[in-house]
Design an enzyme around this catalytic site. Structure first.
Site, short mmCIF file in Angstrom:
data_model
loop_
_atom_site.label_atom_id
_atom_site.label_comp_id
_atom_site.label_asym_id
_atom_site.label_seq_id
_atom_site.Cartn_x
_atom_site.Cartn_y
_atom_site.Cartn_z
N ASP A 11 0.87 -1.17 0.00
CA ASP A 11 0.00 0.00 0.00
C ASP A 11 0.91 1.22 0.00
O ASP A 11 1.75 1.37 0.90
CB ASP A 11 -0.89 0.02 1.25
CG ASP A 11 -1.93 -1.08 1.22
OD1 ASP A 11 -2.31 -1.52 0.12
OD2 ASP A 11 -2.37 -1.51 2.30
N ASP A 130 -13.54 -4.70 -1.90
CA ASP A 130 -13.44 -4.59 -0.44
C ASP A 130 -14.81 -4.89 0.15
O ASP A 130 -15.79 -4.20 -0.17
CB ASP A 130 -13.00 -3.18 -0.02
CG ASP A 130 -11.59 -2.84 -0.50
OD1 ASP A 130 -10.80 -3.79 -0.69
OD2 ASP A 130 -11.29 -1.65 -0.69
#
Length: 252
Positions: A11, A130
């Site tokens: 990330d 997600d």
């Protein structure tokens, strides 16, 4: 039998690798290019880079990052975050990325999946999903997991597949960063429902969790971040144990 893939996820925020719990409380985990080089040396099968605070201004920064990573490694890598149109994807693929990942933009404009698949081929298009359990239903979330939608996760995955998704990267936000194991029940359901590769994400805390996800859900790949970034699991050790469990992996 196809080898199962082990995928470190980086990330990226402001050019640095970060990691949090349930998508918040981010802390620094190092230079993404150095980490990429190290993982390719360790025997990672692929890498995923997600620009978690992507903005138009940072698009150029991500292109430069992709170029730097492509110079350093010889394994496939996917880049995601802030890809809203064909031009964004084109710039990243031209810079050296092997695949692009889209999430919020695809939910807001599902036709984008069709456009990307047509422009580049389905094998280049990864749909990141997600999901979080709300009132007993798995619901798709946007904006780094902050915004619930009205879409049920399985419905959305089936639609994405029908539009040209070549791969599904499924992150359970209830499990993300907790190190309590993957959501093997949901992953198994999704893997049985689609005939494209599914990448498990969210919850890896130890080697046994990787054994469990492959044995219980038969997904194609397992992705993790902090356990790799902070050296809690080394990829050669992980692959050795997977092989001991008769799980096919590519040699380190």
């Amino acid at each position: 039998m196809l080898s199962k893939r082990i995928i470190p996820c980086l990330d990226v925020k402001d050019g640095r690798t970060v990691k949090g719990v349930n998508f918040v409380d981010l802390r620094d985990a190092g230079d993404p290019v150095e980490l990429a080089w190290n993982y390719s040396r360790q025997g990672a099968d692929e890498l995923v880079f997600l620009d978690i605070t992507a903005t138009v201004e940072r698009r150029k920064t991500m292109v430069e990052l992709v170029k730097a990573v492509a110079r350093q490694i010889n394994i496939p890598f996917t880049i995601g975050g802030g890809i809203n149109e064909i031009a964004d994807a084109d710039a990243l693929l031209n810079a050296g990325a092997d695949k692009i990942s889209i999430n919020s933009a695809a939910v807001r404009n599902p036709a984008l999946i069709d456009e990307l698949a047509k422009a580049f081929g389905v094998q280049f298009v990864v749909i990141a999903v997600d999901t979080r359990l709300i009132d007993g239903k798995n619901i798709v979330h946007l904006n780094g997991g902050r915004l619930p939608t009205e879409k049920e996760t399985m419905d959305w995955i089936l639609e994405a597949k029908s539009r040209g998704a070549g791969e599904i990267l499924l992150t359970s936000m209830d499990h993300d960063g907790t190190k309590g194991g993957f959501d093997n029940t949901l992953l198994s359901q999704v893997n049985k429902a689609v005939n494209i590769p599914v990448i498990a994400s969210g919850g890896a805390g130890n080697v046994q969790h990787f054994v469990d996800v492959f044995e219980q859900s038969n997904v194609d790949a397992a992705l993790a971040a902090s356990v790799f970034h902070y050296g809690e699991i080394l990829i050669p050790d992980l692959k050795k144990i997977l092989k001991q469990h008769q799980i096919e992996v590519r040699e380190v």
